[in-house]
Design a protein around this motif. Structure first.
Motif, PDB file in Angstrom:
ATOM      1  N   ASN A 123      31.345  53.532  27.739  1.00  0.00           N
ATOM      2  CA  ASN A 123      30.387  53.866  28.787  1.00  0.00           C
ATOM      3  C   ASN A 123      29.587  52.630  29.157  1.00  0.00           C
ATOM      4  OD1 ASN A 123      28.133  54.840  30.328  1.00  0.00           O
ATOM      5  ND2 ASN A 123      28.719  56.875  29.641  1.00  0.00           N
ATOM      6  N   TYR A 138      30.227  40.030  28.192  1.00  0.00           N
ATOM      7  CA  TYR A 138      31.152  40.405  27.130  1.00  0.00           C
ATOM      8  C   TYR A 138      32.557  40.646  27.654  1.00  0.00           C
ATOM      9  CZ  TYR A 138      27.364  40.096  23.936  1.00  0.00           C
ATOM     10  OH  TYR A 138      26.342  39.588  23.185  1.00  0.00           O
ATOM     11  N   TYR A 142      31.954  45.682  18.797  1.00  0.00           N
ATOM     12  CA  TYR A 142      31.196  46.865  19.202  1.00  0.00           C
ATOM     13  C   TYR A 142      30.714  46.743  20.642  1.00  0.00           C
ATOM     14  CZ  TYR A 142      31.525  48.913  14.624  1.00  0.00           C
ATOM     15  OH  TYR A 142      32.017  49.491  13.496  1.00  0.00           O
ATOM     16  N   ALA A 143      30.417  45.522  21.090  1.00  0.00           N
ATOM     17  CA  ALA A 143      30.033  45.346  22.502  1.00  0.00           C
ATOM     18  C   ALA A 143      31.220  45.694  23.395  1.00  0.00           C
ATOM     19  CB  ALA A 143      29.564  43.918  22.758  1.00  0.00           C
ATOM     20  N   ALA A 191      31.760  49.482  23.366  1.00  0.00           N
ATOM     21  CA  ALA A 191      30.668  50.170  24.071  1.00  0.00           C
ATOM     22  C   ALA A 191      30.888  50.090  25.579  1.00  0.00           C
ATOM     23  CB  ALA A 191      29.317  49.566  23.687  1.00  0.00           C
ATOM     24  N   GLU A 239      27.460  51.940  31.517  1.00  0.00           N
ATOM     25  CA  GLU A 239      26.034  52.074  31.824  1.00  0.00           C
ATOM     26  C   GLU A 239      25.213  52.237  30.538  1.00  0.00           C
ATOM     27  OE1 GLU A 239      25.013  55.369  34.358  1.00  0.00           O
ATOM     28  OE2 GLU A 239      23.401  54.225  35.294  1.00  0.00           O
ATOM     29  N   ALA A 240      25.731  53.039  29.614  1.00  0.00           N
ATOM     30  CA  ALA A 240      25.028  53.227  28.348  1.00  0.00           C
ATOM     31  C   ALA A 240      24.986  51.908  27.574  1.00  0.00           C
ATOM     32  CB  ALA A 240      25.704  54.313  27.518  1.00  0.00           C
ATOM     33  N   ALA A 241      26.076  51.159  27.634  1.00  0.00           N
ATOM     34  CA  ALA A 241      26.119  49.868  26.940  1.00  0.00           C
ATOM     35  C   ALA A 241      25.036  48.938  27.485  1.00  0.00           C
ATOM     36  CB  ALA A 241      27.500  49.232  27.104  1.00  0.00           C
ATOM     37  N   GLN A 242      24.912  48.930  28.796  1.00  0.00           N
ATOM     38  CA  GLN A 242      23.952  48.069  29.465  1.00  0.00           C
ATOM     39  C   GLN A 242      22.522  48.386  29.038  1.00  0.00           C
ATOM     40  OE1 GLN A 242      24.980  48.511  33.537  1.00  0.00           O
ATOM     41  NE2 GLN A 242      24.323  46.463  34.072  1.00  0.00           N
ATOM     42  N   VAL A 243      22.230  49.665  28.972  1.00  0.00           N
ATOM     43  CA  VAL A 243      20.883  50.091  28.602  1.00  0.00           C
ATOM     44  C   VAL A 243      20.592  49.742  27.137  1.00  0.00           C
ATOM     45  CG1 VAL A 243      19.534  52.182  28.213  1.00  0.00           C
ATOM     46  CG2 VAL A 243      20.645  51.820  30.402  1.00  0.00           C
ATOM     47  N   LEU A 244      21.649  49.561  26.347  1.00  0.00           N
ATOM     48  CA  LEU A 244      21.450  49.162  24.948  1.00  0.00           C
ATOM     49  C   LEU A 244      21.423  47.639  24.792  1.00  0.00           C
ATOM     50  CD1 LEU A 244      23.599  51.725  22.913  1.00  0.00           C
ATOM     51  CD2 LEU A 244      21.198  51.836  23.553  1.00  0.00           C
ATOM     52  N   GLY A 245      21.362  46.923  25.900  1.00  0.00           N
ATOM     53  CA  GLY A 245      21.162  45.480  25.822  1.00  0.00           C
ATOM     54  C   GLY A 245      22.425  44.639  25.936  1.00  0.00           C
ATOM     55  N   ILE A 246      23.543  45.267  26.303  1.00  0.00           N
ATOM     56  CA  ILE A 246      24.802  44.526  26.403  1.00  0.00           C
ATOM     57  C   ILE A 246      25.039  44.126  27.857  1.00  0.00           C
ATOM     58  CG2 ILE A 246      27.317  44.739  26.181  1.00  0.00           C
ATOM     59  CD1 ILE A 246      26.668  46.761  23.852  1.00  0.00           C
ATOM     60  N   SER A 247      25.230  42.843  28.084  1.00  0.00           N
ATOM     61  CA  SER A 247      25.547  42.379  29.436  1.00  0.00           C
ATOM     62  C   SER A 247      27.037  42.585  29.672  1.00  0.00           C
ATOM     63  CB  SER A 247      25.203  40.895  29.577  1.00  0.00           C
ATOM     64  OG  SER A 247      25.947  40.327  30.623  1.00  0.00           O
ATOM     65  N   LEU A 307      30.570  41.627  18.192  1.00  0.00           N
ATOM     66  CA  LEU A 307      31.335  41.427  19.428  1.00  0.00           C
ATOM     67  C   LEU A 307      32.232  42.645  19.730  1.00  0.00           C
ATOM     68  CD1 LEU A 307      31.349  39.059  21.320  1.00  0.00           C
ATOM     69  CD2 LEU A 307      33.211  38.034  19.999  1.00  0.00           C
TER      70      LEU A 307
END
Ligand SMILES: Nc1ncnc2c1ncn2[C@@H]1O[C@H](COP(=O)(O)OP(=O)(O)O)[C@@H](O)[C@H]1O
Ligand SMILES: [Mg+2]
Lengths: 259, 329
Positions: free
Chosen positions: B197, B211, B189-190, B193, B199-207, B187
């Motif tokens: 950034n 979060y 780290y989400a 992230a 946008e980078a978080a989103q691309v790594l699968g984080i909504s 949690l």
């Protein structure tokens, strides 16, 4: 074509407008499973925009990108990696205050197999990956301290941590020197041999020609060539796009003179 | 640039380990405050603990997730009113108070957070301010909660008065430990992230929305618990005390001073800033708010990453100046 081709990604008549600007205009191509596709074109030709469409960051204004039968635009951006698509950013986006190891672990935690992984498992997976991309030596450093080549490596490592089937690489070799480009090519081939399909965007013709099995060329948002690397480089339209119309005309004249 | 997006040196996702251990040790010492049998000391330290708990609540969304909220006092107020309403119905039990506050604050955070946490950056901050002002208005006009006149609560008799101190202490300790363990979990780290950034978080699968709402709700529950203990301890709740400007601003300043995005920062900030406030109040009864405001401004300008950053700083004044410049970009 006699053999049925095993296509994993279909880009169908994709258009992307930004206000009055057509960044992509009716672009279609297919990507075979397990291949390495080069995507090239001059600056501003729409390569990054195409990466954004395929990775679900942008919804195309017309047409569609379909991965394994699923329309990418139907999914929110954060679910696209769960379909098996990962991407790097041309302008790298590290989590600056986290260490290199933590940066990559975020991908392992929330990527395709993230739900099944505990934090600890994610770090274990990360350590394997860091070794394979050559970042183990800086694992504990804050991402903000990295050199340019290492930042590019970190982008790739984060994308790999998602366990993708299709990996989109946006100019990961820009700014690297000769040996570093060779190392990068070596890494990408190794990734591809493990079964990951690659779309490699590069400005550098040389690097892309040596690694790609097929090349798609964009110019001003339109697809102007699609074929084997050698076919593509000898296409007059590509030469014109890259080197300007005067150069293309001169070549044409020379060819006419010779015949 | 988003708040807390750090450059250069870092102290780890929970902050320096020895700082956190020291923080726990100080918490241990604070258990002995009631043994002074001095109401003034007791009240002062209960307030420090209360601000620390609220600051922990703000820290999850503002410090860890990087979304600066100007409305976290809403949760404190909801918590306080939960206790007041329970007391009105004849229930005077601190566990019931905190329990109800946790549920109500989580629900409120989700219902309000889903729309406003879709907003990025500054728009979110402005929306949260609106939420806090809206709730103040509501409390002023709702007869059920006493309107602008407020509500009285039944207080424990003097023999049990120190119970509220221990309750506040426990709330703060839980906030502190929860922050520590949340930060180290997936949690945490989400959250970070998203801060670093989105946008980078989103691309790594984080909504991001998901979060952000989780961070806001968990933080809201912390503020709500503080409010739920404050109300019976204070014996009286009205819109002015429940949604006080101080209760909105102090926790933010404390988190910034101590170090936002760390598990010790809010507590250290609360301890120091409350101390400073006490001294100023004693020396300059009339202008103390002015001095206090000036101190907050100085912290934000010169120590935007808090004291925790100084603890980890190597490279002296030069590094500090260059980091300061980088922070402003
Ligand atoms: N988000 C955006 N908003 C407006 N214009 C954009 C945006 N992204 C790209 N463009 C424009 O679209 C065109 C293609 O850009 P891009 O895809 O980045 O090209 P390439 O990666 O091939 O250099 C450029 O003219 C660029 O300015
Ligand atoms: Mg580009």
């Amino acid at each position: 074509m006699t053999e049925a081709r095993d296509v994993c990604l279909r880009v169908e008549n994709v258009g992307m407008r930004f206000g009055g600007l057509r960044a992509l205009d009716d672009v279609s191509f297919e990507v075979e499973r397990g291949t390495i596709l080069g995507l090239i074109g001059p600056n501003g030709s729409g390569k990054t925009t195409m990466m954004n469409v395929v990775s679900g960051v942008y919804k195309p204004t017309s047409g569609r990108a379909v991965f394994e039968g699923k329309r990418i635009a139907d999914f929110p951006t954060h679910e696209v990696c769960h379909l098996g698509i990962a991407r790097t950013f041309q302008v790298v986006k590290p989590f600056a205050s986290l260490t290199v190891r933590e940066n990559v672990a975020v991908g392992a935690m929330y990527g395709r197999f993230g739900a099944k992984r505990s934090g600890k498992d994610a770090f274990a997976r990360t350590d394997e990956l860091l070794e394979s991309v050559g970042l183990a030596r800086v694992a504990g450093r804050p991402a903000s301290d990295l050199t340019i080549p290492d930042r590019k490596r970190l982008e790739v490592a984060k994308a790999l941590a998602l366990d993708p089937e299709l990996l989109l690489l946006d100019e990961v070799m820009a700014g690297l020197n000769h040996t570093e480009v060779d190392e990068a090519l070596h890494l990408l081939r190794a990734v591809n041999e493990r079964g990951v399909t690659l779309i490699v965007v590069e400005h550098l013709m040389k690097a892309i020609m040596s690694i790609s099995k097929r090349v798609v060329v964009l110019a001003e948002g339109k697809k102007i060539a699609d074929g084997l690397p050698l076919e593509v480089t000898s296409s007059p339209a590509v030469i014109e796009a890259y080197l300007g119309s005067r150069f293309a005309k001169r070549q044409q004249q020379e060819r006419e003179r010779q015949t | 640039m988003k708040a807390g997006a750090a450059v250069g040196r870092r102290a780890g996702i929970t902050g320096k380990r020895w700082v956190f251990i020291s923080t726990l040790a100080i918490m241990g010492l604070l258990l002995f405050v009631p043994s002074f049998h001095n109401d003034y000391i007791n009240l002062t330290f209960r307030n420090i603990l209360m601000y620390a708990a609220m600051s922990y609540g703000w820290n999850l969304i503002g410090g860890y997730t990087g979304y600066v909220s100007f409305g976290n006092v809403a949760f404190f107020g909801i918590g306080a009113y939960c206790s007041a309403v329970l007391s009105k119905t004849g229930i005077d039990n601190v566990f019931a108070d905190v329990g109800l506050a946790l549920v109500m604050c989580a629900l409120f955070a989700i219902v309000v957070g889903l729309p406003i946490l879709r907003l990025r950056g500054h728009y979110f901050g402005i929306a949260t301010l609106g939420v806090a002002l809206g709730l103040t208005d509501l409390a002023n006009n709702l007869d059920f909660v006493g309107g602008s006149g407020g509500l009285n609560l039944k207080q424990a008799d003097q023999a049990h008065f120190y119970l509220y101190y221990y309750a506040m202490w426990a709330v703060t300790l839980v906030c502190m430990l929860a922050t520590f363990f949340i930060a180290r979990s997936k949690l945490g780290y989400a959250f970070v992230a998203i801060r670093e950034n989105e946008e980078a978080a989103q691309v790594l699968g984080i909504s991001p929305t998901r979060y952000k709402v989780i961070a806001w709700a968990l933080g809201g529950m912390m503020g709500g618990a503080a409010g739920a203990v404050f109300a019976p301890a204070n014996g009286f709740v009205d819109p002015g005390t429940a949604f006080a400007v101080d209760n909105n601003v102090f926790p933010i300043a404390m988190a910034i001073l101590g170090g936002m995005g760390t598990a010790s920062g809010p507590f250290i900030g609360a301890l120091l800033l409350s101390g400073v406030n006490e001294i100023l109040q004693e020396k300059f009864l009339w202008l103390h708010s002015l001095f206090f405001g000036a101190i907050i401004v100085l912290i934000v300008v010169f120590l935007p990453r808090g004291l925790m950053y100084l603890v980890g700083l190597r490279g002296g004044v030069r590094r500090w100046l260059s980091d300061l410049r980088a922070f402003r970009v």
